[in-house]
Scaffold this active site. Structure first.
Site, PDB file in Angstrom:
ATOM      1  N   ASN A 309       0.808  -1.209   0.000  1.00  0.00           N
ATOM      2  CA  ASN A 309       0.000   0.000   0.000  1.00  0.00           C
ATOM      3  C   ASN A 309       0.846   1.266   0.000  1.00  0.00           C
ATOM      4  O   ASN A 309       0.321   2.368   0.205  1.00  0.00           O
ATOM      5  CB  ASN A 309      -0.941   0.009   1.216  1.00  0.00           C
ATOM      6  N   HIS A 311       2.988   2.451   2.114  1.00  0.00           N
ATOM      7  CA  HIS A 311       3.344   3.129   3.362  1.00  0.00           C
ATOM      8  C   HIS A 311       4.176   2.175   4.215  1.00  0.00           C
ATOM      9  O   HIS A 311       4.203   0.963   3.977  1.00  0.00           O
ATOM     10  CB  HIS A 311       2.102   3.643   4.117  1.00  0.00           C
ATOM     11  N   CYS A 346       3.806   7.380   7.442  1.00  0.00           N
ATOM     12  CA  CYS A 346       4.956   8.059   6.851  1.00  0.00           C
ATOM     13  C   CYS A 346       5.339   7.341   5.572  1.00  0.00           C
ATOM     14  O   CYS A 346       5.132   6.126   5.440  1.00  0.00           O
ATOM     15  CB  CYS A 346       6.132   8.110   7.821  1.00  0.00           C
TER      16      CYS A 346
END
Length: 412
Positions: A309, A311, A346
């Site tokens: 995904n 991340h 992040c």
């Protein structure tokens, strides 16, 4: 010598008449040597001539011994003499067979003792009416630390792997990290909001653990996933964990409510049970440069830290949090409880800072301490919070463990 013997096995032996004719015509073999034997009166003298043909594929191949004054004599031509030498072929077949048998023994994964390996390939299965997923893991040499026990990262990876395999086995895994078909249509993904872990004992190198996992509803827009980790050999409960998951739009990166179409997909797999770990509602404080005792800066994600995904994998956050833990605790203590609250994701270009505080224990010798509690914060360089956390530590090899729970009505 070997070549001559091999050739004589595959080519016919010449007849006496052909040898005699070849000798009379002057094309006979050369005299290679003589053998004389003198044993008193009437001594016998024998001269041996080795017959070597000029043509390998010609008419005569073999060795002929001739007595002086007598006709040349050869072995009688029989069916056995005309057969090839099968010894070399049989030797080759035997070599191939032994090599194949050795390879088969190397591929034989069955354990010599039943307690060595319970599930060698870690194949999971769904039990309890399709509501609980169970999978075995063998603790590998690259999953342990200096004390020969599994790390907290290893345990968290096992939990995450079991959760994904549960969704996949139920037929709900579509394109994405745990996304159902309806979630994929609406660009929705699951993200973890809170994680609680209680570790009773860390498995050692070579141990085989069984991880049970199930899901339950949590409020209107959340889902709870629980885990129970046990020792396959003894049945001892090693770890309990509970987590809260919410939905996020993959494109806008904002939280979303659970659509009714998605709820209809996942609710049949909900297990009505109490959480494996009772929720710790103690507030996690926010740390800053003044309240933190240890700070580690310049942490950046690598490409391998990203999941599908795009991340950072939530397990990586735990490693970053421990980057600022004091070395004295890491050497003498182990994590017994872990609580994490995920605030923000992040990306691959983020630069993070890890902060750790040890309340009420600033100047004491940490190695000699009993149980220790640490507070953690993982933030971006601009101050935006990523994860708040709390860890509880106990001295290594301590037997002071809490009471662990059991999987609800588990029936394998």
């Amino acid at each position: 010598m070997v070549a001559t013997t091999a050739a004589s096995a595959f080519f016919p032996v010449p007849s006496p008449d052909s040898v005699a004719k070849a000798t009379k015509s002057g094309n006979g073999p050369a005299n290679l040597g003589m053998l004389k034997s003198n044993s008193g009166s009437g001594a016998l003298q024998v001269k041996a001539n080795a017959q070597a043909p000029r043509k390998i594929n010609g008419t005569s191949v073999g060795l002929v011994v001739k007595d002086e004054g007598n006709k040349p004599s050869t072995a009688p031509r029989t069916f056995i003499n005309t057969l090839p030498d099968w010894s070399m072929l049989l030797a080759a077949i035997t070599t191939v067979f032994l090599a194949a048998e050795k390879q088969w023994m190397m591929l034989d994964w069955k354990p010599k003792r039943p307690d060595v390996l319970v599930d060698p390939f870690g194949l999971g299965r769904i039990v309890q009416d399709g509501l609980v997923y169970t999978q075995n893991f063998s603790i590998r040499s690259y999953e342990i630390g200096a004390d020969r026990t599994a790390s907290i990262d290893t345990l968290m990876n096992h939990l995450q792997e079991t959760a994904l395999n549960h969704v996949k086995s139920a037929g709900l895994l579509d394109d994405g990290f745990g996304s159902t078909p309806e979630m994929y249509k609406k660009n929705l993904i699951w993200v973890v909001a809170k994680m609680q872990v209680l570790v009773n004992r860390y498995p050692a190198w070579g141990d085989v653990v069984q991880v049970d996992s199930w899901v339950s509803g949590s409020g209107k827009n959340g889902m709870r996933r629980d885990w129970l980790v046990r020792d396959c050999k003894t049945g001892e409960t090693l770890t309990r964990a509970s987590s809260l998951w919410v939905m996020m739009n993959k494109k806008t990166r904002k939280l979303s409510k659970i659509p009714e179409e998605v709820r209809e997909e996942i609710e049949p797999y909900f297990l009505n049970s109490a959480p494996a770990v009772e929720e710790d509602d103690r507030r996690l404080p926010k740390l800053d440069d003044n309240t933190a005792d240890f700070i580690r800066t310049g942490l950046t994600p690598r490409w391998s830290d990203l999941d599908v995904n795009q991340h950072v994998n939530n397990v990586k956050y735990i490693s970053w949090i421990l980057e600022s833990a004091p070395p004295q605790i890491l050497e003498s203590h182990e994590i017994s409880a872990l609580t994490l609250e995920y605030r923000r994701e992040c990306g691959k270009d983020s630069v993070l800072q890890s902060l750790t505080a040890i309340p009420g224990n600033q100047d004491s010798d940490l190695k000699s301490c009993g149980e220790v509690e640490c507070q953690h914060l993982l933030r971006l360089e601009n101050g935006a919070e990523i994860v708040r956390g709390r860890t509880e530590w106990r001295p290594k090899y301590s037997s002071n463990c809490g009471v662990a729970g059991e999987v609800p009505a588990e029936s394998a």
